[in-house]
Design an enzyme around this catalytic site. Structure first.
Site, mmCIF file in Angstrom:
data_model
loop_
_atom_site.group_PDB
_atom_site.id
_atom_site.type_symbol
_atom_site.label_atom_id
_atom_site.label_comp_id
_atom_site.label_asym_id
_atom_site.label_seq_id
_atom_site.Cartn_x
_atom_site.Cartn_y
_atom_site.Cartn_z
ATOM 1 N N ASP A 78 -0.989 1.547 -3.896
ATOM 2 C CA ASP A 78 -1.814 0.536 -4.563
ATOM 3 C C ASP A 78 -3.108 1.120 -5.115
ATOM 4 O OD1 ASP A 78 -2.817 0.906 -1.991
ATOM 5 O OD2 ASP A 78 -3.517 -1.152 -1.799
ATOM 6 N N SER B 151 0.820 -1.206 0.000
ATOM 7 C CA SER B 151 0.000 0.000 0.000
ATOM 8 C C SER B 151 0.858 1.263 0.000
ATOM 9 C CB SER B 151 -0.964 -0.028 1.195
ATOM 10 O OG SER B 151 -1.860 1.041 1.153
ATOM 11 N N ASP C 22 -2.437 6.637 -3.436
ATOM 12 C CA ASP C 22 -1.389 5.950 -2.690
ATOM 13 C C ASP C 22 -0.789 4.848 -3.560
ATOM 14 O OD1 ASP C 22 -3.423 4.066 -2.583
ATOM 15 O OD2 ASP C 22 -3.131 3.593 -0.476
ATOM 16 N N ASP D 262 -5.845 2.373 -3.983
ATOM 17 C CA ASP D 262 -7.200 2.219 -3.431
ATOM 18 C C ASP D 262 -7.606 3.448 -2.629
ATOM 19 O OD1 ASP D 262 -5.527 1.790 -1.253
ATOM 20 O OD2 ASP D 262 -6.524 -0.039 -0.581
#
Length: 529
Positions: free
Chosen positions: A320, A178, A318, A322
């Protein structure tokens, strides 16, 4: 029926609902049952008991013990995450892959258990340099259980949620860390239909299974072939169902050298009237700035570009992709709870009377705005596992967290940075107004932002807070929340560190500073974290 015989005393890893006898256990070993080579009950073949590995002080025993300790430390409350390779390596990834496949498949019920399609596992990864290595090891571990794996390649995490709803499967896994720095990696695990898997809904069980097994070789003849799927076209088509043709708009997109750098062009190239100024779209595992948009310094480049290009707004994803944070047309950073309040009004225009979920750190303006728009506000504890569950249970149309996670009923009650971008673009198109104009009436309270305090006595601190503010409304949904008429605060513990996290809001900036000064001595030593 009487009590079962005493020898019905164990469970095959991942089959906790069915106790088996020693005889059945031995029988399974004789036919090389797929779990047996690494099982803790396998006296003949378990690496902890083979010659050399079990000797006190032997290198094999030390290696296994070291891996067990690493497995315990990489499991967090909502996902699996650690530094590579000192904590997370190929052997640990193999064991986690094996345990995840066991857990997800044995969690299937009814006809799904015998459905070959439902017994497949979807796996994706982000752009980190060690993600291919960890993905291979994870898939090998999953395949060793006889599970067929569908590899959907380098994707944003939200595409895993789409994939688990687009095709039948027992769940999906994204290899990612992440927003963490480049030396981190991990796994985000979902069940069928994107159902969140957290500590209380499966992660602890996956950890237990991973600790009970060891990496072992499985004959190639017993392994399922790994399928590969490209979901870019159906994923784009699905998201475009919710995108209204925008007014002429110029936006700056900072991909943080993450998955938005790959997927934003795939999803939004060719959209009429949309001019995109790209920042940090390279996605090779190197970061120009840390991929965490919650840190204001990481938005400096975005803010400068919005000013330079006179853009309508900017968005930063960010690592990743999401999560998504915004800056307005003046390059001012937009608080995520104000975005929640704004979008709540939009969704309630379309779905009157619906429920909106918000995390308890959010401004009071969020429930006030929801009620003004005729909706039902639902306050929830922090974390995607809790937010997704709350949305699904209440059939909520939308939800938002202070961390930049936004959740959508139209996206399977899951979070999506791309859906958040679409929603903001849509509201600007519908109203014809700027983002700053729309948000200004919602910015009516003074907020502290999240502040951290070193504290080794969390429970004792909660008790002292409750005693000190006993005349207030107090609840313990997540940590402790204290509410007065003109100010309120929440203090909750970190899941991984000896820290307390404070969020406070007051009617005025002066009252806010006064109350922060009053509360700080109770909370511990302030840290910049």
């Amino acid at each position: 029926m009487g009590e079962p015989p005493d020898d019905y005393t164990r469970n095959c890893p991942g089959e906790e609902k069915i106790r088996i006898s020693e005889a059945i256990c031995i029988g399974r070993r004789r036919v090389n049952f797929h779990k047996c080579p690494g099982c803790q009950f396998n006296d003949d073949r378990h690496p902890r008991r083979v010659a050399g590995a079990s000797e006190i002080g032997g290198r094999g025993a030390r290696r296994v013990a070291s891996e067990d300790a690493m497995i315990e430390r990489v499991f967090k409350a909502y996902d699996i995450r650690a530094t590579v390779p000192d904590m997370l390596n190929e052997d640990v990834a193999w064991r986690i892959g094996n345990a995840t496949a066991q857990f997800l498949r044995t969690s299937l019920t009814g006809y799904d258990r015998s459905d070959a399609e439902m017994n497949k596992l979807v796996v994706g990864r982000d752009m980190r340099k060690h993600s291919p290595m960890l993905t291979r090891a994870f898939i090998e571990g999953a395949a060793a259980t006889g599970t067929e794996v569908i590899d959907i390649g380098m994707v944003d995490t939200s595409q895993i949620y789409f994939a688990t709803n687009y095709m039948p499967c027992c769940g999906g896994v994204q290899v990612t860390a992440s927003h963490n720095p480049a030396n981190y990696n991990g796994f985000k695990i979902s069940g069928p239909k994107g159902k969140p898997i957290g500590a209380e809904s499966g992660l602890k069980e996956i950890q237990r299974i991973a600790t009970a097994i060891a990496r072992h070789k499985v004959p190639d003849s017993e392994l399922k072939e790994v399928q590969t799927r490209d979901l870019s076209q159906p994923y784009r088509e699905y998201l475009h169902r919710f995108l209204h043709e925008p007014r002429p708009s110029k936006v700056v997109i900072d991909a943080s050298n993450g998955m938005a750098g790959r997927w934003f062009p795939i999803l939004f190239n060719g959209v009429p009237n949309l001019t995109v100024v790209p920042l940090n779209f390279e996605h090779d595992g190197e970061f120009v700035h840390p991929p965490n948009p919650l840190v204001p310094a990481n938005l400096d480049q975005l803010r400068a570009a919005v000013r330079e290009h006179a853009a309508d707004f900017g968005a930063c994803f960010d690592g990743d992709a999401d999560r998504c944070m915004f800056v307005d047309e003046k390059a001012d950073i937009v608080r995520c709870d104000l975005v929640t309040a704004l979008l709540a009004g939009e969704y309630l225009r379309e779905y009157p009377g619906s429920t909106i979920v918000y995390d308890l750190r959010s401004s009071r303006v969020v429930p006030e705005q929801i009620e003004r728009a005729g909706g039902v506000p639902k306050r929830e504890r922090v974390g995607h596992v809790f937010m997704k569950r709350a949305l699904a249970e209440s059939d909520a149309v939308f939800g938002g967290e202070l961390s930049g996670h936004f959740y959508f009923r139209d996206f399977f009650f899951c979070d999506s940075g791309m859906m958040a971008f679409i929603a903001v673009l849509n509201v600007l198109t519908r109203t014809g107004r700027s983002l700053g104009e729309l948000l200004r009436p919602l910015d009516v309270y003074a907020a502290s932002g999240e502040r951290n305090f070193e504290n080794d006595d969390k429970e004792g601190t909660f008790q002292r807070i409750a005693e000190t503010y006993r005349d207030a409304r107090i609840d313990y949904l997540d940590g402790v929340t204290v509410q007065h008429e003109s100010w309120w605060f929440n203090v909750r513990p970190s899941n991984t560190e000896p820290l307390l996290r404070l969020n406070m809001e007051a009617a005025t900036a002066e009252l806010l500073e006064e109350k922060i000064a009053e509360l700080t001595p109770v909370l511990g030593h302030p840290v910049d974290h």
